[in-house]
Design a protein around this motif. Structure first.
Motif, mmCIF file in Angstrom:
data_model
loop_
_atom_site.group_PDB
_atom_site.id
_atom_site.type_symbol
_atom_site.label_atom_id
_atom_site.label_comp_id
_atom_site.label_asym_id
_atom_site.label_seq_id
_atom_site.Cartn_x
_atom_site.Cartn_y
_atom_site.Cartn_z
ATOM 1 N N GLY A 101 0.822 -1.206 0.000
ATOM 2 C CA GLY A 101 0.000 0.000 0.000
ATOM 3 C C GLY A 101 0.851 1.249 0.000
ATOM 4 N N LEU A 102 0.220 2.370 0.232
ATOM 5 C CA LEU A 102 0.917 3.651 0.218
ATOM 6 C C LEU A 102 1.831 3.786 1.425
ATOM 7 C CD1 LEU A 102 -2.162 5.820 -0.790
ATOM 8 C CD2 LEU A 102 -0.213 5.230 -2.259
ATOM 9 N N ARG A 103 3.004 4.310 1.209
ATOM 10 C CA ARG A 103 3.914 4.581 2.317
ATOM 11 C C ARG A 103 3.313 5.671 3.194
ATOM 12 N NH1 ARG A 103 9.684 6.109 0.316
ATOM 13 N NH2 ARG A 103 10.010 6.142 2.587
ATOM 14 N N ILE A 104 3.320 5.446 4.483
ATOM 15 C CA ILE A 104 2.771 6.431 5.411
ATOM 16 C C ILE A 104 3.760 6.672 6.552
ATOM 17 C CG2 ILE A 104 0.343 5.941 4.925
ATOM 18 C CD1 ILE A 104 0.306 4.313 7.580
ATOM 19 N N GLY A 105 3.566 7.824 7.204
ATOM 20 C CA GLY A 105 4.313 8.132 8.417
ATOM 21 C C GLY A 105 3.526 7.740 9.642
ATOM 22 N N THR A 106 4.047 8.073 10.797
ATOM 23 C CA THR A 106 3.441 7.633 12.047
ATOM 24 C C THR A 106 2.134 8.340 12.382
ATOM 25 O OG1 THR A 106 4.828 9.212 13.254
ATOM 26 C CG2 THR A 106 5.660 6.949 13.013
ATOM 27 N N GLU A 107 1.793 9.378 11.644
ATOM 28 C CA GLU A 107 0.492 10.032 11.823
ATOM 29 C C GLU A 107 -0.391 9.831 10.599
ATOM 30 O OE1 GLU A 107 1.163 13.700 14.757
ATOM 31 O OE2 GLU A 107 2.482 13.771 13.007
ATOM 32 N N ALA A 108 -0.084 8.769 9.854
ATOM 33 C CA ALA A 108 -0.876 8.325 8.697
ATOM 34 C C ALA A 108 -0.758 9.236 7.495
ATOM 35 C CB ALA A 108 -2.354 8.142 9.068
ATOM 36 N N GLN A 109 0.175 10.183 7.490
ATOM 37 C CA GLN A 109 0.369 11.022 6.318
ATOM 38 C C GLN A 109 1.031 10.221 5.202
ATOM 39 O OE1 GLN A 109 2.368 14.316 8.600
ATOM 40 N NE2 GLN A 109 1.190 15.576 7.164
ATOM 41 N N VAL A 110 0.519 10.356 3.984
ATOM 42 C CA VAL A 110 1.117 9.694 2.834
ATOM 43 C C VAL A 110 2.471 10.335 2.554
ATOM 44 C CG1 VAL A 110 0.879 9.234 0.358
ATOM 45 C CG2 VAL A 110 -1.117 9.044 1.865
ATOM 46 N N HIS B 268 -7.815 6.913 13.155
ATOM 47 C CA HIS B 268 -7.878 7.809 14.309
ATOM 48 C C HIS B 268 -6.736 8.817 14.276
ATOM 49 C CE1 HIS B 268 -6.736 8.561 18.635
ATOM 50 N NE2 HIS B 268 -8.023 8.829 18.716
ATOM 51 N N LEU B 269 -5.510 8.322 14.004
ATOM 52 C CA LEU B 269 -4.359 9.220 13.957
ATOM 53 C C LEU B 269 -4.480 10.252 12.844
ATOM 54 C CD1 LEU B 269 -1.501 6.613 14.582
ATOM 55 C CD2 LEU B 269 -2.132 8.522 16.084
ATOM 56 N N ALA B 270 -4.986 9.818 11.679
ATOM 57 C CA ALA B 270 -5.150 10.748 10.561
ATOM 58 C C ALA B 270 -6.095 11.878 10.926
ATOM 59 C CB ALA B 270 -5.672 9.994 9.333
ATOM 60 N N ALA B 271 -7.233 11.526 11.514
ATOM 61 C CA ALA B 271 -8.222 12.551 11.862
ATOM 62 C C ALA B 271 -7.699 13.500 12.933
ATOM 63 C CB ALA B 271 -9.511 11.880 12.333
#
Length: 555
Positions: free
Chosen positions: A494-503, A544-547
């Motif tokens: 899937g898409l690479r994300i950071g620890t706060e779900a940012q692409v 949850h982290l993304a929001a």
């Protein structure tokens, strides 16, 4: 149209992001490309794997043990910082959702999938509590994706918990408690059918997505159905909107705080399965028909990077493929039934190739490793009648068995050699395998694969069967077999994300205003399956982290 938070997809991760964002004061819109709510979550058990959750006696110790377990199981095949974020924020996600009206019960006896790995645990899984679909109203209730029909009663119209299924089977033993449960469930279902297309007591993943939907609507969040997002709009390197098709119109949705991609990965795309999954390529899936990788393409169009392929890039179960009486195709997930005594799995040589009671993911990996595609689940008349197998229900009447024989879903033979001819496997090999299985059953010891020694496998055997809950004879004719094939329930790439779900882009920098969760995001456990509900648990956590990240940037 303009909103603070736009969510693409309505599975557990997307709805969790939308609900948390709406509760934080963000105007929130979910766009769902299909006509149905819930994505693949609606088909699933809805279980969430959350080490250190609120029911854990020593949360810190459990998280520490789970960290070692995941490090050993996954290693460097997925970013360690994502595992840390999952472990750190999973419990608070469940607590936050509880405050928002989303409840789970403790599955205290559920064993992790790799008890041979240090740090494995018992009771890390959480089960969604049943949800009363009447709270949605008739029209919104109709939008909830129906469950897998074979995992419910009355043609898929009456949902029950797995524990209730086990209790209802005691009807055949004359249990008064089972009779009382059947009466309660049946009465509720009959009343529901006067007004609703199916029973409104929603369990498992259906109950989870319906509860999230209900709480989202209460907070003025909205869901558009039949509304695929076709383009992301950027300005100065930030995602500021999306183009959405709906009701025959093209709409530009301006987004102030962020877009969350939660479209379910690509398990339903034949083309992407052929590109990224092992051969022979799986021809079927039980994933939502909307999980075709569209969101990954959207992110890549604005610079988003896809994670590196690891192992087989998917999460698997063995499935038997049948036809329902209405002619529709059934993809039946063999999750637990393989563990019952008196069942062996064989390859074309008639030989066993795995402990049949291992997790569904591990079972399929063994199929690929031994080229056992298809594999055959073999059993006798006594075992089929008592436990059922696949679409053949326990204690099913003869007419049901004959129907499945006519369609070819179930194969049969008067002798083991006859059965071998019916399924085109080596007859001498199958006879040797059945003879060895019978000897192992009498001793209670499987010298070849150790079936019945794993805490994971034993929980799904027959607790009253002796001397081994997972081993039984295959000696009462006629003999039967059902073919199973590898089937992706979801994808890990899937898409690479950071620890706060940012692409992230190809340099590892976040793309401002763009998030991903669920199977649109890279798996935090690579292609490994540590325990029941790890996908839903991670989806909820990173949704949850993304929001929260988007809401924090609003202030």
């Amino acid at each position: 149209m303009d909103v603070d938070l736009l969510v693409v997809g309505s599975g557990a991760g997307g709805l969790a992001a939308a609900l948390v964002g709406a509760d934080d004061g963000l105007s929130t819109l979910v766009v769902e490309k299909t006509e149905w709510l819930g994505g693949t979550t609606a088909y699933s058990a809805g279980t969430a794997w959350i080490p250190g959750h609120r029911y854990t006696a020593d949360a810190a110790a459990d998280v520490a043990a789970a960290r070692g377990y995941l490090d050993a199981l996954v290693g460097d095949r997925a970013p360690g910082e994502l595992r840390e974020a999952y472990l750190a924020h999973g419990p608070e996600t469940i607590d936050h959702l509880a405050r928002l009206g989303i409840s789970f019960r403790h599955s205290a006896s559920v064993v992790d999938y790799h008890p041979e790995v240090s740090g494995w645990g018992v009771g890390r899984a959480l089960e969604p509590v049943p949800f009363d679909g009447r709270r949605l109203g008739v029209e919104r209730f109709r939008r909830v994706r129906r469950p897998v029909p074979e995992f419910a009663l009355f043609g898929g119209t009456l949902m029950i918990r797995r524990a209730e299924a086990d209790q209802l089977l005691r009807l055949f033993d004359g249990s008064p408690r089972a009779a009382a449960l059947a009466a309660r469930l049946g009465a509720r279902w009959a009343l529901d059918r006067l007004r609703y297309p199916r029973g409104t007591r929603l369990t498992m993943g259906n109950g989870l997505v319906a509860a999230l939907y209900h709480q989202l609507v209460r907070r003025s969040g909205a869901v558009l159905f039949g509304a695929p997002a076709t383009e992301l709009i950027t300005n100065g390197g930030r995602v500021v909107g999306a183009v959405v098709e709906h009701d025959g119109r093209t709409r530009r949705v301006a987004v102030r705080r962020g877009v969350v991609l939660a479209g379910g990965g690509f398990a339903a795309s034949r083309e992407l399965r052929a590109t990224y999954l092992p051969r022979p390529v799986a021809a079927h899936t039980r994933a939502s028909d909307g999980a075709t990788g569209d969101s990954l393409a959207l992110a890549r169009s604005v610079g988003g990077a896809v994670s590196s392929g690891v192992d087989d890039n998917a999460f698997w179960f063995p499935a038997s493929i049948g036809r329902r009486r209405d002619g529709s195709e059934a993809v039946f997930p063999h999750i637990w039934d393989r563990a019952k005594p008196g069942i062996v799995a064989v390859d074309s040589a008639g030989r066993r190739f795995v402990d049949e009671s291992v997790s569904y993911h591990r079972f399929v990996r063994a199929m690929y490793a031994r080229s056992a595609i298809p594999a055959w689940l073999v059993l006798d008349a006594r075992t089929l009648a008592r436990y059922g197998l696949g679409m053949v229900r326990p204690h099913a009447p003869g007419a049901s068995r004959r129907h499945h024989l006519r369609t070819g879903y179930l194969r049969g033979g008067a002798t083991v050699r006859d059965l071998a001819a019916a399924i085109d496997v080596d007859p001498a090999g199958l006879e040797r395998t059945v003879a060895a299985a019978n000897a192992a059953a009498s001793r209670g010891v499987d010298d070849e694969f150790g079936k019945g020694t794993s805490p994971y496998g034993r929980q799904y055997g027959d607790a009253v069967h002796r001397p081994n809950p997972n081993l039984g004879p295959i000696d009462e004719p006629p003999f039967y077999a059902i073919a199973v094939v590898p089937t992706p329930l979801a994808t890990a790439l899937g898409l690479r994300i950071g620890t706060e779900a940012q692409v992230l882009d190809h340099t590892g920098e976040p793309i401002r205003g763009l998030y991903a969760c669920g199977n649109d995001a890279q798996s935090v456990t690579a292609s490994e399956y540590p325990g029941a509900g790890c996908q839903v648990g991670a989806a909820l956590t990173f949704g949850h982290l993304a929001a929260r990240h988007a809401a924090a940037n609003a202030r």
